[in-house]
Design a protein around this motif. Structure first.
Motif, PDB file in Angstrom:
ATOM      1  N   ARG A 101     -11.472  26.557   0.918  1.00 22.08           N
ATOM      2  CA  ARG A 101     -11.008  27.747   0.200  1.00 22.08           C
ATOM      3  C   ARG A 101     -11.965  28.179  -0.902  1.00 22.08           C
ATOM      4  O   ARG A 101     -11.847  29.271  -1.431  1.00 22.08           O
ATOM      5  CB  ARG A 101      -9.614  27.501  -0.372  1.00 22.08           C
ATOM      6  CG  ARG A 101      -8.577  27.400   0.733  1.00 22.08           C
ATOM      7  CD  ARG A 101      -7.219  27.174   0.182  1.00 22.08           C
ATOM      8  NE  ARG A 101      -7.063  25.739  -0.046  1.00 22.08           N
ATOM      9  CZ  ARG A 101      -6.023  25.171  -0.590  1.00 22.08           C
ATOM     10  NH1 ARG A 101      -5.033  25.909  -1.007  1.00 22.08           N
ATOM     11  NH2 ARG A 101      -5.964  23.876  -0.740  1.00 22.08           N
TER      12      ARG A 101
ATOM     13  N   ARG B 186      -6.751  36.057  15.644  1.00 21.05           N
ATOM     14  CA  ARG B 186      -7.407  36.661  14.480  1.00 21.05           C
ATOM     15  C   ARG B 186      -8.924  36.792  14.644  1.00 21.05           C
ATOM     16  O   ARG B 186      -9.531  37.741  14.136  1.00 21.05           O
ATOM     17  CB  ARG B 186      -7.091  35.812  13.237  1.00 21.05           C
ATOM     18  CG  ARG B 186      -7.600  36.369  11.930  1.00 21.05           C
ATOM     19  CD  ARG B 186      -6.847  37.644  11.539  1.00 21.05           C
ATOM     20  NE  ARG B 186      -7.344  38.238  10.340  1.00 21.05           N
ATOM     21  CZ  ARG B 186      -6.987  37.921   9.106  1.00 21.05           C
ATOM     22  NH1 ARG B 186      -6.065  37.006   8.903  1.00 21.05           N
ATOM     23  NH2 ARG B 186      -7.512  38.535   8.088  1.00 21.05           N
TER      24      ARG B 186
ATOM     25  N   GLY C  21      -3.264  34.157   7.802  1.00 22.36           N
ATOM     26  CA  GLY C  21      -1.951  34.394   7.208  1.00 22.36           C
ATOM     27  C   GLY C  21      -1.937  35.586   6.270  1.00 22.36           C
ATOM     28  O   GLY C  21      -0.883  35.997   5.806  1.00 22.36           O
ATOM     29  N   ARG C  22      -3.107  36.154   5.999  1.00 22.56           N
ATOM     30  CA  ARG C  22      -3.213  37.366   5.181  1.00 22.56           C
ATOM     31  C   ARG C  22      -3.924  38.429   6.003  1.00 22.56           C
ATOM     32  O   ARG C  22      -4.932  38.148   6.634  1.00 22.56           O
ATOM     33  CB  ARG C  22      -4.038  37.116   3.910  1.00 22.56           C
ATOM     34  CG  ARG C  22      -3.393  36.188   2.947  1.00 22.56           C
ATOM     35  CD  ARG C  22      -4.252  36.154   1.702  1.00 22.56           C
ATOM     36  NE  ARG C  22      -3.755  35.170   0.757  1.00 22.56           N
ATOM     37  CZ  ARG C  22      -4.346  34.869  -0.367  1.00 22.56           C
ATOM     38  NH1 ARG C  22      -5.473  35.469  -0.708  1.00 22.56           N
ATOM     39  NH2 ARG C  22      -3.836  33.986  -1.176  1.00 22.56           N
ATOM     40  N   GLU C  23      -3.427  39.634   5.956  1.00 25.06           N
ATOM     41  CA  GLU C  23      -4.092  40.720   6.669  1.00 25.06           C
ATOM     42  C   GLU C  23      -5.326  41.169   5.911  1.00 25.06           C
ATOM     43  O   GLU C  23      -5.419  40.996   4.695  1.00 25.06           O
ATOM     44  CB  GLU C  23      -3.128  41.908   6.852  1.00 25.06           C
ATOM     45  CG  GLU C  23      -2.133  41.699   7.958  1.00 25.06           C
ATOM     46  CD  GLU C  23      -2.778  41.402   9.311  1.00 25.06           C
ATOM     47  OE1 GLU C  23      -3.695  42.137   9.732  1.00 25.06           O
ATOM     48  OE2 GLU C  23      -2.369  40.413   9.936  1.00 25.06           O
TER      49      GLU C  23
END
Length: 110
Positions: free
Chosen positions: A48, A84, A97-99
């Protein structure tokens, strides 16, 4: 990422390869450079912090961050990862999990 991930993605029709073992000791910046030099267009990582190490603007690689350190949890999201990958934009980071994608440079925290 789990070594099995590349094989499981290939089983779903994704051209996926695990990166060479000698890349494991590289810094984030050097890993991105090595991946681009080897012709990779997408890198999938659990790191991350990678977006804060190097901006990708103008680069031909996209990076998908899977924000889980649990290998079993990552494998449970296999279909989501495979779906994705084709939608990733070169030169951008994205978080599963995030657009959309992260701004360049991203704002902390992820």
């Amino acid at each position: 990422m789990p070594q099995r991930l590349s094989r499981l993605l290939r089983d779903r029709g994704v051209d996926a390869h695990a990166f060479p073992d000698e890349w494991k000791s590289l810094s984030d910046r050097d890993l991105i450079d090595a991946a681009m030099q080897a012709g990779f267009t997408i890198l999938v990582t659990q790191d991350r912090n990678m977006p804060f190490q190097r901006p990708l603007s103008g680069q031909a690689i996209a990076i998908l961050i899977v924000p889980s350190l649990d290998r079993r949890a990552v494998l449970r999201r296999l279909d989501e990862i495979a779906d994705r990958l084709p939608r990733l934009e070169p030169g951008r980071y994205a978080v599963l999990g995030r657009e959309g994608s992260l701004p360049n440079p991203p704002r902390k925290p992820l």
